[in-house]
Design an enzyme around this catalytic site. Sequence first.
Site, mmCIF file in Angstrom:
data_model
loop_
_atom_site.group_PDB
_atom_site.id
_atom_site.type_symbol
_atom_site.label_atom_id
_atom_site.label_comp_id
_atom_site.label_asym_id
_atom_site.label_seq_id
_atom_site.Cartn_x
_atom_site.Cartn_y
_atom_site.Cartn_z
ATOM 1 N N CYS A 149 -5.371 1.754 4.409
ATOM 2 C CA CYS A 149 -3.918 1.695 4.309
ATOM 3 C C CYS A 149 -3.348 1.701 5.713
ATOM 4 O O CYS A 149 -3.699 2.551 6.528
ATOM 5 C CB CYS A 149 -3.434 2.910 3.516
ATOM 6 S SG CYS A 149 -1.658 3.176 3.613
ATOM 7 N N CYS A 152 3.523 10.652 20.327
ATOM 8 C CA CYS A 152 4.181 9.598 19.549
ATOM 9 C C CYS A 152 5.679 9.904 19.466
ATOM 10 O O CYS A 152 6.089 10.929 18.921
ATOM 11 C CB CYS A 152 3.583 9.530 18.149
ATOM 12 S SG CYS A 152 1.790 9.309 18.129
ATOM 13 N N CYS A 201 7.576 10.999 16.125
ATOM 14 C CA CYS A 201 7.037 12.044 15.261
ATOM 15 C C CYS A 201 7.580 13.420 15.585
ATOM 16 O O CYS A 201 7.507 13.882 16.725
ATOM 17 C CB CYS A 201 5.514 12.045 15.346
ATOM 18 S SG CYS A 201 4.755 13.209 14.187
ATOM 19 N N CYS A 241 0.819 19.136 17.342
ATOM 20 C CA CYS A 241 0.014 17.956 17.661
ATOM 21 C C CYS A 241 0.033 17.688 19.162
ATOM 22 O O CYS A 241 1.092 17.758 19.798
ATOM 23 C CB CYS A 241 0.549 16.744 16.912
ATOM 24 S SG CYS A 241 -0.433 15.238 17.197
ATOM 25 N N CYS A 298 -1.979 12.026 -1.047
ATOM 26 C CA CYS A 298 -2.237 11.696 0.345
ATOM 27 C C CYS A 298 -2.303 12.983 1.159
ATOM 28 O O CYS A 298 -1.314 13.712 1.240
ATOM 29 C CB CYS A 298 -1.141 10.786 0.886
ATOM 30 S SG CYS A 298 -1.000 9.237 -0.032
ATOM 31 N N ARG A 322 4.337 -0.167 -0.019
ATOM 32 C CA ARG A 322 4.824 1.164 -0.376
ATOM 33 C C ARG A 322 6.091 1.508 0.390
ATOM 34 O O ARG A 322 6.112 1.470 1.618
ATOM 35 C CB ARG A 322 3.745 2.213 -0.088
ATOM 36 C CG ARG A 322 4.176 3.628 -0.457
ATOM 37 C CD ARG A 322 3.020 4.607 -0.342
ATOM 38 N NE ARG A 322 1.923 4.146 -1.174
ATOM 39 C CZ ARG A 322 0.665 4.063 -0.754
ATOM 40 N NH1 ARG A 322 0.352 4.410 0.471
ATOM 41 N NH2 ARG A 322 -0.272 3.644 -1.571
ATOM 42 N N CYS A 346 -6.206 9.935 -0.728
ATOM 43 C CA CYS A 346 -6.157 9.225 0.553
ATOM 44 C C CYS A 346 -6.062 10.267 1.661
ATOM 45 O O CYS A 346 -5.270 11.203 1.572
ATOM 46 C CB CYS A 346 -4.946 8.296 0.602
ATOM 47 S SG CYS A 346 -4.734 7.449 2.187
#
Length: 404
Positions: free
Chosen positions: A202, A69, A72, A65, A109, A272, A142
């Site tokens: 979400c 962040c 992560c 990626c 998901c 969740r 999702c």
Amino acid sequence: MDLLNTLVDKGLRRELPTREEALAVLATPDDELLDVVAAAGKVRRQWFGRRVKLNYLVNLKSGLCPEDCSYCSQRLGSKAEILKYTWLKPEEASKAAAAGVAGGAKRVCLVASGRGPTDRDVDRVSQTIEAIKEQNDGVEVCACLGLLSEGQADRLRSAGADAYNHNLNTSEGTYGEITTTHTYADRVDTVHQAQAAGLSACSGLIAGMGESDEDLVDVVFSLRELDPDSVPVNFLIPFEGTPLAKEWNLTPQRCLRILAMVRFVCPDVEVRLAGGREVHLRSMQPLALHLVNSIFLGDYLTSEGQAGQADLDMIADAGFEVEGAGTTTLPRHRADAAAGCGSHAAESCGSHAGGCGPCGGGAEAGAGEPVSAVEAPEAPVPGARTDLVAVRRRGAGTDLAPNA
């Protein structure tokens, strides 16, 4: 306690607590923890009974990626020894999803690392959604693909996606100290695009990044304002070799107070329990079921969860039941009106939602230089179980069977 009685009354009426009341929940002593859980449990049961919705993650593309962040493990320059692979083929993703559905998952998901999808990526994910829907009747899907460009949410909706996940993660005031390659406003815009396309939106948070109680209340109040149908609560998994590797500042008691606060602020939303529950809640996970009405089954994106059968046993032993495919998750007033968690007024409840992980906001720390917002504590909190962090080596992207 007058505080808890007030919060229960407000939760049953879908009224917004004050900031002071939300902060007071986080400040309650351990001696009163069971009282807090019991009070929030009354609100949870009012809107969701004793049902627990199961969700299953499929990591479509792991690592690689370009975003920074700090939480992560998939970020650019990550030294975490996670699985790295490019896009799964639709049939591979569908096979992985089928394992979760067979284990009782109601929602799949689909998550992919990256800043956001290209149009070609949307085509690829659309084919995957169609394959999953074709092979698994009634399953919800999702997508969690990062920042959306104009028109992409509509295309995902047309392909059969039910929801889109993109987490706020932390408060607006501290967001720039956690991530610099995109903004908090970018995240809010993506959630709005999903809602405008008719996707169930979400959006949630990550706790344990060194934030203050005020930061936690800020982000949860912002989520209520944003009106998602689903709020995933992640607890940071501090992988070795990441900038947040020393952020072992969560206790099981702290996690339960955070979950209770979220329930009081968004009483009729699907809350969740997401990444990090096994590491930080440990043997107190069953108590969390009195606060949340949804969990992930089995493994996460780059970390392992407890065995899927252990999740099912925990739910049954705690006196709860797995939510069936034919059951509507949200209370009727929200499902019928597609309205949220009461954020705009005591009488109104507007929203859209679903819920996934990392690129939308996962709980797994990433590698690189530490950021200024989160200075590592000198030592982990007493009882921290650093040995429970396990990198995923099975399931999607491997030749081993998934944990479902």
